[in-house]
Design a protein around this motif. Structure first.
Motif, mmCIF file in Angstrom:
data_model
loop_
_atom_site.group_PDB
_atom_site.id
_atom_site.type_symbol
_atom_site.label_atom_id
_atom_site.label_comp_id
_atom_site.label_asym_id
_atom_site.label_seq_id
_atom_site.Cartn_x
_atom_site.Cartn_y
_atom_site.Cartn_z
ATOM 1 N N GLY A 168 -4.165 -41.435 34.254
ATOM 2 C CA GLY A 168 -5.095 -42.434 34.611
ATOM 3 C C GLY A 168 -6.485 -42.591 34.756
ATOM 4 O O GLY A 168 -7.216 -43.727 34.288
ATOM 5 N N ASN A 169 -7.231 -41.577 34.675
ATOM 6 C CA ASN A 169 -8.656 -41.810 33.922
ATOM 7 C C ASN A 169 -8.682 -42.550 32.634
ATOM 8 O O ASN A 169 -9.777 -42.754 32.531
ATOM 9 C CB ASN A 169 -9.348 -40.195 33.634
ATOM 10 C CG ASN A 169 -9.845 -40.143 34.977
ATOM 11 O OD1 ASN A 169 -10.486 -40.650 35.467
ATOM 12 N ND2 ASN A 169 -8.959 -38.988 35.325
ATOM 13 N N SER A 170 -8.089 -42.417 31.424
ATOM 14 C CA SER A 170 -7.855 -42.474 30.388
ATOM 15 C C SER A 170 -7.457 -44.303 30.387
ATOM 16 O O SER A 170 -7.666 -45.099 30.200
ATOM 17 C CB SER A 170 -6.324 -42.429 29.868
ATOM 18 O OG SER A 170 -6.533 -40.462 28.975
ATOM 19 N N MET A 171 -6.270 -44.827 31.705
ATOM 20 C CA MET A 171 -6.606 -46.446 32.068
ATOM 21 C C MET A 171 -7.376 -47.070 31.912
ATOM 22 O O MET A 171 -7.891 -47.703 32.233
ATOM 23 C CB MET A 171 -5.616 -46.226 33.318
ATOM 24 C CG MET A 171 -4.886 -47.775 33.533
ATOM 25 S SD MET A 171 -3.839 -47.885 35.580
ATOM 26 C CE MET A 171 -5.178 -46.573 36.417
ATOM 27 N N VAL A 172 -7.891 -45.804 32.869
ATOM 28 C CA VAL A 172 -9.628 -46.647 33.825
ATOM 29 C C VAL A 172 -10.054 -47.151 33.012
ATOM 30 O O VAL A 172 -11.044 -47.613 32.972
ATOM 31 C CB VAL A 172 -10.107 -45.794 34.758
ATOM 32 C CG1 VAL A 172 -11.657 -46.876 34.541
ATOM 33 C CG2 VAL A 172 -8.799 -45.821 35.985
ATOM 34 N N ALA A 173 -10.263 -46.179 31.689
ATOM 35 C CA ALA A 173 -11.803 -46.515 30.212
ATOM 36 C C ALA A 173 -10.845 -47.237 29.316
ATOM 37 O O ALA A 173 -12.044 -47.822 29.212
ATOM 38 C CB ALA A 173 -11.669 -45.014 29.750
ATOM 39 N N MET A 174 -10.191 -47.278 29.136
ATOM 40 C CA MET A 174 -9.080 -48.259 28.579
ATOM 41 C C MET A 174 -9.722 -49.693 29.102
ATOM 42 O O MET A 174 -9.887 -51.005 28.605
ATOM 43 C CB MET A 174 -8.054 -48.492 28.030
ATOM 44 C CG MET A 174 -7.415 -47.444 27.075
ATOM 45 S SD MET A 174 -6.047 -47.756 26.889
ATOM 46 C CE MET A 174 -5.987 -46.229 25.039
ATOM 47 N N GLY A 175 -8.917 -49.985 30.868
ATOM 48 C CA GLY A 175 -9.499 -51.022 31.212
ATOM 49 C C GLY A 175 -11.266 -51.804 31.019
ATOM 50 O O GLY A 175 -11.037 -52.716 31.601
#
Length: 261
Positions: free
Chosen positions: A131-138
Motif C-alpha cells: 500500500g505504501n509503495s503504491m502511494v509512493a509510485m503514484g
C-alpha cells in the motif's frame, strides 16, 4: 479477552463522517458525493476483506498468502496507474516494481526470522508494504509529469546546449524522489512521539506487551521506508525516459509520448 467494538457503537461513526461532509457543504467544495461514497465503499471493503481474511487464515500458508498478495498487487498496480495516465507500459512497470519489492521484503523477513510464514502475519504486513509503495509510485508519477510540464523551457535549453536527456532531467528526477520520500521521512522522525503507529496500537489493544509491539512496528516501519524509497526510485528512473524520443528530443504531449513508445 479480546477487545471488541459492538455493531451499535460502530453506527456512531457517522458523526465523524458528518464533520467533513458539513465542511464540504458549507464551503461548497463539491466533495459531498465523494465523501459519502468513499465512506460507504471503505466500510463495505473492510468488512468484505475481514470475512475473506477469516477464510484465508484457515487455508495452508502456501495457498492463502500468494492468493491474497496477488490480489493486493493487482489492485495496487491498477490504482497507481491512474497517476501515470498517458505514459506507455506504466501498468507493467508498476506491477513489476511492486512484485519485486514485495518478494524482496518478504524474503528478508523470513530469512532473518522477523515474521512467521503464516497468513495472519504475512498478509497484513505485506499489505502495508504494498500500500505504501503504491502511494509512493503514484506520488512520483504525478510529480514527475508536473515537473516536466513546468520545466519545459529549461529542458529545451539544456538539450539545445548538448545535454543528454539523463543530464537535462536530473533535477526533475531529484525533485520527484524528494517529494515522494518526504512524507515517510517526516513520519519516521516523529514515530512514537507524535503518533503511536497503527500496527503497534493494534497489537497493544490485542493484549501484546508494548515492547514486543514496538519490535514488530520497527520491522514494518523500516521495511516501509525502504520499500517506498525503492518504489519511487524505480518508477521514476523507468518512466522519465519516455518524455524523450529516440533522438533525445523532448516530447510535449501524451499522444506523442505514446506514439514514441
Amino acid at each position: 479477552m479480546e477487545p471488541e467494538i459492538s455493531n451499535q457503537s460502530l453506527l456512531f461513526l457517522v458523526v465523524f463522517v458528518l464533520i467533513p461532509l458539513s465542511l464540504s457543504y458549507f464551503y461548497q467544495l463539491g466533495l459531498n458525493k465523494n465523501i459519502i461514497w468513499s465512506s460507504l465503499r471503505g466500510t463495505v471493503q473492510l468488512f468484505a476483506i475481514g470475512y475473506l481474511l477469516t477464510y484465508l487464515f484457515e487455508l495452508p500458508a502456501i495457498i492463502g498468502i500468494p492468493f491474497m498478495i496477488s490480489i493486493m498487487l493487482t489492485v495496487a498496480a491498477f490504482h497507481a496507474r491512474k497517476k501515470g495516465k498517458g505514459l506507455p507500459n506504466v501498468l507493467l512497470y508498476i506491477f513489476i516494481g511492486l512484485l519485486v519489492i514485495e518478494v524482496s521484503v518478504l524474503g528478508l523477513w523470513l530469512i532473518f526470522d522477523m515474521v512467521a510464514f503464516t497468513p495472519s502475519e504475512v498478509i497484513p504486513m505485506s499489505g502495508m508494504v504494498i500500500g505504501n509503495s503504491m502511494v509512493a509510485m503514484g506520488l512520483a508519477l504525478e510529480r514527475m509529469k508536473n515537473e516536466f510540464k513546468e520545466n519545459n523551457g529549461r529542458l529545451l535549453a539544456a538539450l539545445s546546449l548538448g545535454a543528454k536527456p539523463s543530464v537535462a532531467s536530473k533535477l526533475i528526477v531529484q525533485k520527484t524522489l524528494n517529494a515522494a520520500l518526504i512524507p515517510n521521512v517526516d513520519q519516521l522522525k516523529t514515530i512514537g512521539l507524535v503518533q503511536l503507529p497503527g500496527m503497534m496500537t493494534g497489537l497493544i489493544l490485542g493484549g501484546v506487551a508494548p515492547v514486543t509491539a514496538i519490535k514488530y512496528q520497527l520491522v514494518i516501519s523500516i521495511s516501509i521506508f525502504s520499500s517506498v524509497s525503492l518504489s519511487a526510485m524505480f518508477i521514476t528512473l523507468a518512466m522519465y525516459r519516455y518524455f524523450f524520443n529516440e533522438q533525445g528530443q523532448l516530447v510535449d504531449s501524451e499522444e506523442e509520448i505514446r506514439s514514441e513508445a
